[in-house]
Design a protein around this motif. Structure first.
Motif, PDB file in Angstrom:
ATOM      1  N   PHE A  97       0.811  -1.222   0.000  1.00 36.24           N
ATOM      2  CA  PHE A  97       0.000   0.000   0.000  1.00 36.24           C
ATOM      3  C   PHE A  97       0.842   1.270   0.000  1.00 36.24           C
ATOM      4  O   PHE A  97       0.329   2.346  -0.312  1.00 36.24           O
ATOM      5  N   ARG A  98       2.120   1.144   0.309  1.00 31.04           N
ATOM      6  CA  ARG A  98       2.998   2.294   0.056  1.00 31.04           C
ATOM      7  C   ARG A  98       3.100   2.549  -1.456  1.00 31.04           C
ATOM      8  O   ARG A  98       3.108   3.703  -1.896  1.00 31.04           O
ATOM      9  N   GLN A  99       3.168   1.443  -2.213  1.00 29.77           N
ATOM     10  CA  GLN A  99       3.204   1.584  -3.666  1.00 29.77           C
ATOM     11  C   GLN A  99       1.861   2.060  -4.207  1.00 29.77           C
ATOM     12  O   GLN A  99       1.798   2.912  -5.107  1.00 29.77           O
ATOM     13  N   VAL A 100       0.774   1.537  -3.650  1.00 33.00           N
ATOM     14  CA  VAL A 100      -0.558   1.973  -4.085  1.00 33.00           C
ATOM     15  C   VAL A 100      -0.732   3.471  -3.815  1.00 33.00           C
ATOM     16  O   VAL A 100      -1.307   4.198  -4.640  1.00 33.00           O
ATOM     17  N   ALA A 101      -0.226   3.941  -2.682  1.00 34.90           N
ATOM     18  CA  ALA A 101      -0.324   5.379  -2.353  1.00 34.90           C
ATOM     19  C   ALA A 101       0.399   6.219  -3.397  1.00 34.90           C
ATOM     20  O   ALA A 101      -0.094   7.288  -3.811  1.00 34.90           O
ATOM     21  N   ARG A 102       1.578   5.759  -3.837  1.00 37.87           N
ATOM     22  CA  ARG A 102       2.304   6.489  -4.889  1.00 37.87           C
ATOM     23  C   ARG A 102       1.496   6.507  -6.183  1.00 37.87           C
ATOM     24  O   ARG A 102       1.478   7.515  -6.901  1.00 37.87           O
ATOM     25  N   CYS A 103       0.830   5.389  -6.489  1.00 39.17           N
ATOM     26  CA  CYS A 103       0.006   5.333  -7.698  1.00 39.17           C
ATOM     27  C   CYS A 103      -1.207   6.270  -7.596  1.00 39.17           C
ATOM     28  O   CYS A 103      -1.624   6.872  -8.595  1.00 39.17           O
ATOM     29  N   LEU A 104      -1.773   6.364  -6.398  1.00 36.31           N
ATOM     30  CA  LEU A 104      -2.929   7.260  -6.208  1.00 36.31           C
ATOM     31  C   LEU A 104      -2.585   8.698  -6.548  1.00 36.31           C
ATOM     32  O   LEU A 104      -3.423   9.449  -7.072  1.00 36.31           O
ATOM     33  N   ASN A 105      -1.356   9.103  -6.281  1.00 42.21           N
ATOM     34  CA  ASN A 105      -0.930  10.486  -6.532  1.00 42.21           C
ATOM     35  C   ASN A 105      -0.264  10.669  -7.888  1.00 42.21           C
ATOM     36  O   ASN A 105       0.297  11.739  -8.177  1.00 42.21           O
ATOM     37  N   SER A 106      -0.309   9.628  -8.736  1.00 40.93           N
ATOM     38  CA  SER A 106       0.334   9.736 -10.047  1.00 40.93           C
ATOM     39  C   SER A 106      -0.323  10.833 -10.879  1.00 40.93           C
ATOM     40  O   SER A 106      -1.554  10.919 -10.955  1.00 40.93           O
ATOM     41  N   ARG A 123      -6.765   3.621 -12.085  1.00 41.25           N
ATOM     42  CA  ARG A 123      -6.697   2.158 -11.951  1.00 41.25           C
ATOM     43  C   ARG A 123      -6.427   1.751 -10.502  1.00 41.25           C
ATOM     44  O   ARG A 123      -6.950   0.745 -10.019  1.00 41.25           O
ATOM     45  N   ALA A 124      -5.619   2.537  -9.795  1.00 40.52           N
ATOM     46  CA  ALA A 124      -5.349   2.253  -8.379  1.00 40.52           C
ATOM     47  C   ALA A 124      -6.622   2.418  -7.548  1.00 40.52           C
ATOM     48  O   ALA A 124      -6.904   1.600  -6.663  1.00 40.52           O
ATOM     49  N   LEU A 125      -7.402   3.426  -7.847  1.00 36.81           N
ATOM     50  CA  LEU A 125      -8.640   3.662  -7.106  1.00 36.81           C
ATOM     51  C   LEU A 125      -9.697   2.592  -7.398  1.00 36.81           C
ATOM     52  O   LEU A 125     -10.565   2.318  -6.564  1.00 36.81           O
ATOM     53  N   PHE A 126      -9.603   1.959  -8.585  1.00 35.28           N
ATOM     54  CA  PHE A 126     -10.559   0.896  -8.928  1.00 35.28           C
ATOM     55  C   PHE A 126     -10.397  -0.331  -8.041  1.00 35.28           C
ATOM     56  O   PHE A 126     -11.284  -1.199  -8.008  1.00 35.28           O
ATOM     57  N   LEU A 127      -9.278  -0.440  -7.337  1.00 31.61           N
ATOM     58  CA  LEU A 127      -9.106  -1.560  -6.407  1.00 31.61           C
ATOM     59  C   LEU A 127     -10.230  -1.601  -5.380  1.00 31.61           C
ATOM     60  O   LEU A 127     -10.625  -2.671  -4.914  1.00 31.61           O
ATOM     61  N   TRP A 128     -10.753  -0.430  -5.038  1.00 30.18           N
ATOM     62  CA  TRP A 128     -11.822  -0.356  -4.030  1.00 30.18           C
ATOM     63  C   TRP A 128     -13.189  -0.739  -4.601  1.00 30.18           C
ATOM     64  O   TRP A 128     -14.178  -0.751  -3.882  1.00 30.18           O
ATOM     65  N   ASN A 129     -13.233  -1.069  -5.906  1.00 25.58           N
ATOM     66  CA  ASN A 129     -14.470  -1.593  -6.490  1.00 25.58           C
ATOM     67  C   ASN A 129     -14.566  -3.104  -6.344  1.00 25.58           C
ATOM     68  O   ASN A 129     -15.600  -3.695  -6.636  1.00 25.58           O
TER      69      ASN A 129
END
Length: 495
Positions: A382-391, A399-405
């Motif tokens: 989730f450190r990597q996911v956080a970096r993707c969220l701010n891309s 695509r990172a936010l779609f994980l929550w779907n």
């Protein structure tokens, strides 16, 4: 003997002198092609001369039948009678003769050259395919061997230079290169079809066939996956898969050979046309692995499949690679931690399209992940996911936010929200405050709301920590500004 033929040119050769005829098969074994216009099919001297190129003919009756056949004039390939029109006792010998006709290879770049001969070969190949497919003739072991030799002559050839080799440009993306189509495909397709029908035929005895379809043959098939023609690679994929299924003795060898191709692709060339097709074969193989899984197979995952995420042209084969990876984790859920950490190791830094692929694969892996394995890798994940969220690239953030779907992913996150929310809270706040893309902004709001409903107290604590961190950052910035002002004032007084 060859010099005699060259000197005589098109001069008529007396039928009484069989030594003046050439057995094409023995010549073709080394050269792989027929480039002269004097193409001669020798049916008279096969008993003596064909032994070297096609295997020894031990059946004297077989030889006598072939010796009595009419010899075609030089420069021609004569069309032989259909097998169904030949007496049963002579069919094996005529099958052999048809195989020899099919050993000739022609220049397909010149469409006007030897048109009649090309058509005779095509029709002969089509008849052989029909014969094997319909099981109308039980092929002798000698003819099986000769058939595999004929197939080898046709399909195991020097492949033309790749597109980037022709242009000399190494920087051309593989997916942008023009698709190459083999000009000899009208014949080549039938040869591949013949090989496929022979392998899948119920009449093919594995114990006999494995003498001809040996390790050397399999290696040459694997080398042919370098072909840029997708039609050829499709046939090769089907044939190799059938060989793997039918010849159990070859299975470890095939896996090891594919492994070696992957190593060379990953660590040396990063160019190979058939990686996708080889992965498709492996996807089916992995699906059949017995449990508990052998250590050999786990090593293959770690040493070959996961490093296949490294090469730049991953988009060419990612779908097949992702399928293989997911097959592993569905077989053994304990491998999820290994796979996720492997993905993080090769996570792209500057290639946004590759990041989107990784995020899609990550979601598929998480689908098969259980809570214990998830907890082992959730912090770096989730450190990597956080970096993707701010891309700044909206597709990566989206695509990172779609994980929550994904319901299963959300349930894993909910169980471990005390660890995950503090890691990504700042990234969510940054998106809401400053991300340029409206869709990303809206999705972030939804995720933030989901966490608030999940655990309001935890959300409030994270909000306080974020506010305190933001206040500290503001204070540090003010102190920095004051220092610069003092330095500037001191420098002005000194001047």
């Amino acid at each position: 003997m060859l010099n005699k033929i060259i000197k005589r040119g098109h001069k008529k050769v007396p039928k009484s002198d069989p030594s003046d005829f050439v057995v094409a098969a023995s010549g073709n074994r080394s050269s792989g092609s027929v480039s002269t216009s004097n193409v001669v099919v020798n049916h008279a001297s096969r008993g003596a001369g064909a032994g070297a190129g096609f295997g020894m003919m031990n059946n004297s009756t077989h030889q006598q039948t072939m010796m009595s056949a009419a010899v075609p004039a030089p420069g021609t390939i004569e069309a032989l009678p259909m097998l169904k029109d030949v007496p049963m006792a002579e069919r094996q010998s005529f099958f052999f003769r048809k195989l020899q006709v099919c050993c000739y290879q022609f220049d397909f770049n010149d469409t006007m050259k030897m048109v009649r001969e090309k058509e005779i070969k095509r029709q002969t190949l089509a008849e052989l395919v029909d014969c094997v497919q319909s099981n109308s003739l039980k092929i002798s072991e000698i003819n099986q061997e000769e058939m595999l030799k004929m197939i080898s002559v046709n399909i195991f050839r020097c492949l033309p230079p790749a597109s980037h080799e022709n242009t000399g440009s190494e920087n051309v993306e593989p997916e942008e290169e023009e698709q190459y189509l083999e000009v000899s495909w009208p014949h080549l397709q039938l040869v591949y079809e013949l090989l496929l029908r022979y392998i899948v035929s119920a009449d093919t005895d594995t114990k006999v066939a494995k003498r001809f379809i040996d390790h050397s043959f399999v290696l040459k098939l694997l080398d042919s996956f370098e072909s840029e023609d997708p039609r050829e690679r499709e046939y090769l994929k089907t044939i190799l898969h059938r060989i793997y299924g039918k010849f159990m003795v070859h299975r470890p060898f095939i896996r090891k050979a594919i492994n070696n191709i992957f190593y060379r692709f990953i660590y040396e060339t990063e160019r190979h046309s058939g990686i996708g097709e080889l992965l498709e074969i492996l996807g089916s193989i992995i699906n059949g692995f017995a449990l508990p899984m052998k250590e050999e197979h786990k090593l293959f995952l770690v040493r070959a499949l996961i490093p296949l995420h490294k090469p730049k042209p991953i988009a060419m084969y990612h779908q097949q690679l992702s399928y293989c990876i997911v097959q592993f984790v569905e077989k053994d859920y304990k491998l999820c931690d290994t796979v996720i950490r492997g993905l993080l190791k090769y996570w792209p830094v500057t290639n946004c399209q590759k990041e989107v692929l990784f995020l899609g694969e990550l979601e598929e892996v998480l689908e098969a992940t259980q809570a214990a394995e998830f907890q082992r890798c959730m912090v770096p994940l989730f450190r990597q996911v956080a970096r993707c969220l701010n891309s700044p690239h909206f597709q990566v953030a989206e695509r990172a936010l779609f994980l929550w779907n994904n319901e299963h992913v959300v349930s894993l996150i909910a169980q471990n929200r005390n660890v995950i929310l503090p890691i990504i809270f700042e990234a969510l706040e940054k998106n809401i405050r400053s991300h340029w893309n409206q869709a990303v902004h809206g999705l972030t709001v939804n995720v933030r709301k989901m966490f608030l409903e999940m655990d309001a107290d935890l959300f409030e604590d994270c909000q306080k920590q974020y506010a305190e961190k933001a206040a500290r950052a503001t204070d540090l910035e003010k102190q920095r500004e004051l220092r610069w002002q003092r330095l500037a004032a001191a420098a002005g007084q000194g001047g």
